[in-house]
Design an enzyme around this catalytic site. Structure first.
Site, mmCIF file in Angstrom:
data_model
loop_
_atom_site.group_PDB
_atom_site.id
_atom_site.type_symbol
_atom_site.label_atom_id
_atom_site.label_comp_id
_atom_site.label_asym_id
_atom_site.label_seq_id
_atom_site.Cartn_x
_atom_site.Cartn_y
_atom_site.Cartn_z
ATOM 1 N NE ARG A 28 -1.614 71.049 55.972
ATOM 2 C CZ ARG A 28 -1.823 72.145 55.236
ATOM 3 N NH1 ARG A 28 -0.885 72.564 54.384
ATOM 4 N NH2 ARG A 28 -2.950 72.817 55.337
ATOM 5 C CD GLU A 41 -2.473 90.906 57.428
ATOM 6 O OE1 GLU A 41 -3.004 92.022 57.179
ATOM 7 O OE2 GLU A 41 -1.877 90.235 56.570
ATOM 8 C CB CYS A 51 -12.057 86.409 45.291
ATOM 9 S SG CYS A 51 -10.336 86.246 44.787
ATOM 10 C CB VAL A 88 7.330 93.756 57.891
ATOM 11 C CG1 VAL A 88 8.794 93.816 57.467
ATOM 12 C CG2 VAL A 88 7.073 92.526 58.755
ATOM 13 C CG ASP A 295 -2.771 89.270 44.876
ATOM 14 O OD1 ASP A 295 -2.824 88.166 44.310
ATOM 15 O OD2 ASP A 295 -3.761 89.820 45.396
ATOM 16 C CG ASN A 317 -5.094 79.736 48.519
ATOM 17 O OD1 ASN A 317 -4.934 79.516 49.707
ATOM 18 N ND2 ASN A 317 -5.950 80.643 48.066
ATOM 19 C CE1 TYR A 438 -26.405 66.880 24.224
ATOM 20 C CE2 TYR A 438 -26.517 64.496 23.897
ATOM 21 C CZ TYR A 438 -27.085 65.759 23.780
ATOM 22 O OH TYR A 438 -28.326 65.900 23.233
ATOM 23 N NE ARG A 454 -17.730 70.609 13.626
ATOM 24 C CZ ARG A 454 -18.948 70.257 13.258
ATOM 25 N NH1 ARG A 454 -19.918 70.126 14.168
ATOM 26 N NH2 ARG A 454 -19.229 70.025 11.993
#
Length: 465
Positions: A28, A41, A51, A88, A295, A317, A438, A454
């Site tokens: 970009r 890859e 995930c 690789v 990772d 990411n 709420y 609290r």
């Protein structure tokens, strides 16, 4: 820069979240006339959600393709030379090049780089046990792994699954196999599932898993995988010192380690957890033109001040965005994490952020711990579900240190309140004044996290100074 080339070349090792986010962001910012991008890859798929694999295996996600965010063809259309099924095998830091091997043909070649991104991910921990490589024993780290597991299930008439390990992967895969109608046994070396929680919260998860019909075997070390005598010697049971558990399929959910053998062989710096060490810009320490993320790196824990290895797509990411921005001539940093994670097993939601009690002790912190019981909605509103919140606060200062939540619908994402508070270094007293949304369908008038705050503030006030 090589004299034979008139533009820079970025080489990316790893075609999933961190690597392809980095490549896409760099593209970009720099067009192909100024920056050539080559990515390698070794698997069949790029830019996918690891995930999501348990939910694909379990049937919640109906097809593999739904987990793929961007295909190799889509990356190539953006002038990223993504070479699939290419592994690789060596990084030559001195000469600025990598050696890659075509997985199918075995052909090898060198590719030079001006800038390198290492995004090799993590590998499932595969214990060195007799029979661990038998047919029917599966890890679930990549889409290839998920496909192999589904193919194995389709070819096996039996309906008994043994999951080894009870962390996030183990718990999610136990749910997946329950959803597929399997009889599920989880063999766990810890005293409770979910070692990322404190033991009292782990017991809540254990009780809920047993309520779903899952057989929980805790404090048990797997010593062998037993195989049948027929052709292929497929798995037939998992053995511990005390018992054998029949299995038609075995899923390894023991966790992952950073995949850093390449980096180690190249002499790049690794941390105590085996992950690459980077600066805030995600540049590998001591190497001006090499970056790493995902990772395979270690990250700074902003609460304890220690380095950790956390394998999560959210971090990967973000790392990729930071790396791509810096490679593309911009400026970005990744300051660290607070350790937020959520999961579920059927309708039980599990969440944590910050430090557990043993993490706080290890960091030398003194703390107060409180546990409260509340509900997801106003108690009088239909379908209000119970929720348990544990909160840790630093003694004397009252600084929030960690939160764990176990409950039903509406429990897990409440941990985000605590994640923001941790990042802002808020005290539990300050948290009690947070202006949270709420209405009776969404929470009690005092949100469960604020009830815990609290109680924690009161405990800090009473603690000896």
């Amino acid at each position: 820069m090589s004299m034979s080339r008139t533009k820079e070349r970025l080489v990316v090792i790893g075609g999933d979240a961190a690597g392809m986010s980095a490549a896409s962001q760099a593209r970009r910012l720099k067009d192909p006339d100024r920056l050539e991008i080559v990515a390698f890859e070794r698997g069949h798929f790029s830019s996918y959600s690891a995930c999501g694999i348990p939910y694909w295996v379990g049937g919640d996600v109906d097809s593999r393709d739904r987990l793929i965010a961007r295909t190799p063809e889509e990356h190539r259309a953006r002038a990223i030379d993504l070479r699939m099924r290419t592994e690789v095998t060596e990084i030559d830091v001195g000469r600025g090049r990598v050696r890659a091997r075509d997985v199918d043909s075995g052909a090898e070649s060198w590719t030079s780089y001006d800038k390198l991104v290492i995004a090799t991910g993590a590998r499932p921990i595969r214990p060195d046990l007799p029979g661990v490589d038998a047919p029917g024993v599966h890890g679930v780290q990549t889409l290839d792994d998920g496909q192999a597991l589904l193919d194995s299930l389709a070819a096996t008439p039996g309906r008994r699954a043994v999951v080894v390990g009870a962390g996030y992967i183990g718990v999610e895969m136990a749910e997946a196999m329950i959803n597929r109608g399997y009889e599920v046994t989880v063999v766990n070396r810890g005293s409770q599932p979910m070692a990322t929680l404190d033991p009292d919260m782990g017991r809540l998860v254990n009780r809920a898993m047993e309520g779903l019909g899952i057989t929980m075997v805790n404090d048990a070390e797997v010593t062998k995988i037993l195989t049948g005598d027929g052709a292929g010697r497929r798995v037939r049971a998992v053995g511990t010192d005390a018992a054998e558990y029949p299995a038609d399929v075995v899923i390894l959910g023991i966790g992952v380690r950073p995949e850093t053998a390449l980096a180690q062989a190249a002499g790049l710096p690794l941390g105590a957890h085996g992950g690459l060490l980077t600066d805030l810009a995600m540049r590998v320490r001591g190497h001006e033109n090499i970056w790493s993320g995902g990772d395979c790196v270690e990250v700074l824990d902003l609460v304890s001040g220690r380095m950790r290895h956390i394998a999560l797509g959210t971090h990967a990411n973000k790392h990729g965005q930071v790396i791509g921005t810096n490679v593309g001539g911009g400026y970005a940093t990744f300051p660290g994490v607070v350790g937020t994670a959520v999961s579920k097993v059927c309708d039980l939601e599990i969440a944590r952020t910050g430090l557990r009690e043993k993490d706080a002790r290890r960091a030398g912190l003194q703390y107060e711990t409180v546990v409260i019981e509340s509900t997801s909605r106003a108690g009088y509103y239909p379908d209000a579900a119970p929720m348990t919140v544990e909160m840790l606060a630093e003694r004397r200062t009252g600084r929030l240190l960690g939160v764990q939540i176990v409950g039903r619908e509406g429990a897990a994402k409440r941990v985000d309140i605590a994640a923001v508070a941790l990042t802002a270094q808020m005290t539990v007293e300050e948290m009690t004044a947070l202006d949270l949304g709420y209405a009776p369908p969404f929470s009690p008038v005092w949100d469960p996290v604020l009830v815990a705050a609290r109680k924690a503030a009161a405990a800090v006030a009473k603690a000896p100074r």
